[in-house]
Scaffold this active site. Structure first.
Site, mmCIF file in Angstrom:
data_model
loop_
_atom_site.group_PDB
_atom_site.id
_atom_site.type_symbol
_atom_site.label_atom_id
_atom_site.label_comp_id
_atom_site.label_asym_id
_atom_site.label_seq_id
_atom_site.Cartn_x
_atom_site.Cartn_y
_atom_site.Cartn_z
ATOM 1 N N ASP A 4 -8.767 6.358 -2.089
ATOM 2 C CA ASP A 4 -7.660 6.755 -2.950
ATOM 3 C C ASP A 4 -8.249 7.377 -4.213
ATOM 4 O O ASP A 4 -9.460 7.613 -4.312
ATOM 5 C CB ASP A 4 -6.744 5.563 -3.265
ATOM 6 C CG ASP A 4 -7.410 4.514 -4.156
ATOM 7 O OD1 ASP A 4 -8.627 4.621 -4.421
ATOM 8 O OD2 ASP A 4 -6.699 3.581 -4.594
ATOM 9 N N TYR A 61 -5.334 6.699 4.605
ATOM 10 C CA TYR A 61 -5.541 5.686 3.572
ATOM 11 C C TYR A 61 -4.803 4.387 3.916
ATOM 12 O O TYR A 61 -5.391 3.301 3.899
ATOM 13 C CB TYR A 61 -5.078 6.199 2.202
ATOM 14 C CG TYR A 61 -4.955 5.058 1.213
ATOM 15 C CD1 TYR A 61 -6.095 4.526 0.617
ATOM 16 C CD2 TYR A 61 -3.728 4.460 0.937
ATOM 17 C CE1 TYR A 61 -6.015 3.447 -0.245
ATOM 18 C CE2 TYR A 61 -3.638 3.383 0.078
ATOM 19 C CZ TYR A 61 -4.780 2.877 -0.510
ATOM 20 O OH TYR A 61 -4.692 1.793 -1.339
ATOM 21 N N GLU A 76 0.824 -1.206 0.000
ATOM 22 C CA GLU A 76 0.000 0.000 0.000
ATOM 23 C C GLU A 76 0.863 1.263 0.000
ATOM 24 O O GLU A 76 0.532 2.249 -0.657
ATOM 25 C CB GLU A 76 -0.947 0.002 1.204
ATOM 26 C CG GLU A 76 -2.023 -1.067 1.147
ATOM 27 C CD GLU A 76 -2.937 -0.935 -0.067
ATOM 28 O OE1 GLU A 76 -3.038 0.174 -0.634
ATOM 29 O OE2 GLU A 76 -3.557 -1.939 -0.454
#
Length: 340
Positions: free
Chosen positions: A139, A121, A41
């Site tokens: 996102d 996020y 990520e």
């Protein structure tokens, strides 16, 4: 919005169309490795999936566990991150890994948020994908899907997050988050969305409008600053004099000695400053390399030079992509045309 129908449509599509990605590997119990999820990520925040796969495998080969990452020197971490750009991500990964080894692996959104460099996020992604916590990710892909579902041209960050939270399938948060991201990456693309293949088109207001690509409206881009600089290659592309880079963007990396050309001067003045600082004598001009960075475009002219300075094998140091381009000018300059 009919949430049960929306959830069933997207998760049904995802069960068939989900992308086979290395960070989605599960164990025999169907669990994801939080470390692999976290690294992926962070990596994918500024890197496309096609390139990200290569960088991910390389990084995990170098540091297969959080303990391996924590115990490594920072320079080794930056070397493994080489080419990915935005090197603050690698420095923060390293710092966070050391904190995890000291304090334990977090299992909640708030625990991940407390780590260096982990924003909303990333924390939501790891918490939902690895631990099943009901946290909605937001996102660019998710923002675009939500904007089109509701036909909102300029979704504010607050609206987008509140909408993502409201639509989350709390029974399958990880699958839902990945399904939304996959949909945005493969079907609900910025240009030419493939609405005929979209499982959510029946509830999509942008599709109903007849012009889904207008949502969301393009963001205004900041002006790009043009920068000129000169650099010296003392040695060769394989073994050269390198200097440590500084600043938040490239701190911890190395590169050729470089001098920016001021707004009211010519290249010769910058070159004179650089040679005087290093006590170097310049030789031939090797060429100019162009490189784009955030809101900046660099044009760097490289000169061969000689100086009584220590040379370092280039492969031993982490270098930004710019410096690989600069070093490649030496190899190109040495290629001689064939004689017939």
């Amino acid at each position: 919005m009919n949430l049960p129908a929306l959830h069933a449509a997207l998760l049904g599509w995802f069960s068939v169309q989900r992308r086979d990605l290395p960070w989605r590997v599960t164990d025999e119990q169907g669990r994801r490795d939080p470390y692999r999820v976290w690294v992926s990520e962070v990596l994918l925040q500024q890197t496309q999936v096609v390139r990200g796969r290569v960088y991910f495998e390389r990084f995990l080969t170098a540091f297969p566990t959080v303990q391996a990452l924590a115990s490594a020197p920072q320079e080794a971490v930056l070397k493994a991150w080489e080419g990915c750009g935005y090197y603050a991500r690698a420095r923060n990964l390293h710092r966070a890994a050391q904190q995890i080894v000291q304090s334990g692996l977090p299992s909640t959104y708030e625990g991940w948020r407390a780590l260096p460099g982990v924003g909303p996020y990333t924390a939501a992604a790891v918490a939902s994908l690895a631990f099943g916590e009901a946290q909605a990710v937001l996102d660019g892909n998710v923002r675009r899907v939500l904007s089109r579902l509701y036909a909102v041209e300029e979704p504010t960050p607050r609206w987008a997050q509140e909408t993502a939270d409201a639509l989350l399938d709390s029974d399958h948060p990880g699958e839902w988050n990945e399904a939304l991201m996959d949909l945005g990456a493969t079907i609900c693309t910025p240009a030419n969305p493939r609405c005929a293949e979209c499982p959510l088109s029946a509830q999509c207001a942008a599709f109903a409008s007849g012009d889904p690509a207008q949502y969301p409206a393009p963001k205004k881009r900041a002006a790009v600053r043009q920068i000129s600089a000169v650099a010296l290659l003392i040695g060769t592309a394989q073994q050269a004099y390198l200097e440590p880079r500084t600043g938040a963007l490239l701190g911890g990396l190395w590169g050729l000695p470089l001098e920016e050309v001021g707004p009211d001067e010519d290249e010769a003045a910058a070159l004179l400053r650089l040679t005087a600082r290093l006590g170097a004598a310049t030789g031939r001009r090797l060429g100019t390399a162009q490189h784009s960075m955030t809101h900046r475009t660099l044009a760097v002219t490289v000169y061969a030079a000689e100086a009584d300075l220590p040379l370092t094998p280039v492969v031993q140091r982490p270098l930004p992509r710019l410096d690989h381009k600069l070093l490649a000018l030496d190899s190109a300059d040495r290629v001689q045309p064939a004689l017939f």
